[in-house]
Design an enzyme around this catalytic site. Structure first.
Site, PDB file in Angstrom:
ATOM      1  N   LEU A  87     -30.033  17.340   1.633  1.00 45.63           N
ATOM      2  CA  LEU A  87     -29.138  18.100   2.494  1.00 45.63           C
ATOM      3  C   LEU A  87     -27.893  17.321   2.933  1.00 45.63           C
ATOM      4  CD1 LEU A  87     -31.830  19.934   4.633  1.00 45.63           C
ATOM      5  CD2 LEU A  87     -30.643  20.742   2.588  1.00 45.63           C
ATOM      6  N   HIS A  89     -24.145  15.959   2.599  1.00 41.14           N
ATOM      7  CA  HIS A  89     -22.910  16.419   1.982  1.00 41.14           C
ATOM      8  C   HIS A  89     -22.340  15.306   1.108  1.00 41.14           C
ATOM      9  CE1 HIS A  89     -23.271  19.033   5.491  1.00 41.14           C
ATOM     10  NE2 HIS A  89     -22.574  19.906   4.798  1.00 41.14           N
ATOM     11  N   GLU A 124     -25.381   7.274   4.314  1.00 40.50           N
ATOM     12  CA  GLU A 124     -24.832   6.415   3.264  1.00 40.50           C
ATOM     13  C   GLU A 124     -25.073   4.943   3.583  1.00 40.50           C
ATOM     14  OE1 GLU A 124     -23.237  10.393   2.703  1.00 40.50           O
ATOM     15  OE2 GLU A 124     -23.517   9.161   4.490  1.00 40.50           O
ATOM     16  N   ASP A 138     -37.005  -5.573  -6.988  1.00 37.78           N
ATOM     17  CA  ASP A 138     -37.130  -5.362  -8.432  1.00 37.78           C
ATOM     18  C   ASP A 138     -36.849  -6.645  -9.215  1.00 37.78           C
ATOM     19  OD1 ASP A 138     -37.356  -3.803 -10.910  1.00 37.78           O
ATOM     20  OD2 ASP A 138     -35.182  -4.107 -11.048  1.00 37.78           O
TER      21      ASP A 138
END
Length: 168
Positions: A87, A89, A124, A138
């Site tokens: 959801l 933007h 973000e 990783d």
């Protein structure tokens, strides 16, 4: 056929901006909001074994430099947040910075994100920190599978209707 999903009562649902009067999840319409300068900063950390720390600091990680790779991954992740969080933007980001600071047992990670827009950049910044930490994991999992990613949180945000926020 599956049973209908029970939704929250309409009187409770209207309090959440991503939930409509019927209890359905929706993307918030920000078209009526003013375009303002917005900034968010998030932080987190990754702790690891002394051997993993040693390999990073000696430049001996077989996969390459995990810190530079994590910075780039965090920046890319911030730019792609709307592809990951349903959801959110899509935003035209004007600045993303991901910094990694050495600690005795790992690294502190900080992301700053800016835009001029109708919605904030908190997600973000949080995504940048998360993906930077995952990238380090990783690249070093062959050395230390017990690394811990922790304390990812919004530290500060500014702009928009809700104004300034700073975590205590």
């Amino acid at each position: 056929m599956s049973k209908p999903v029970k939704r929250p009562a309409a009187r409770q649902a209207h309090r959440l901006s991503h939930v409509d009067e019927q209890g359905d999840v929706r993307m918030v319409d920000v078209s009526g909001k003013a375009v303002t300068a917005r900034e968010a900063m998030a932080r987190g950390r990754i702790t690891m074994s002394p051997e993993a720390v040693r390999q990073i600091r000696r430049g001996a990680v077989k996969k390459g430099d995990p810190l530079q790779t994590a910075r780039i991954a965090g920046i890319l992740a911030a730019k792609r947040t709307a592809d990951l969080i349903p959801l959110c933007h899509p935003l035209a980001l004007t600045h993303v910075d991901v910094a990694l600071a050495p600690k005795r047992d790992g690294y502190a990670i900080e992301a700053r994100v800016r835009t001029s827009g109708q919605t904030g950049v908190e997600m973000e910044a949080l995504t940048a920190v998360s993906v930077a930490a995952l990238t380090i994991y990783d690249m070093l999992k062959a050395v230390d599978r017990a690394m811990v990613i922790a304390d990812i949180r919004l530290v500060e945000k500014s702009g928009g209707r809700s104004g300034h926020y700073r975590a205590r």
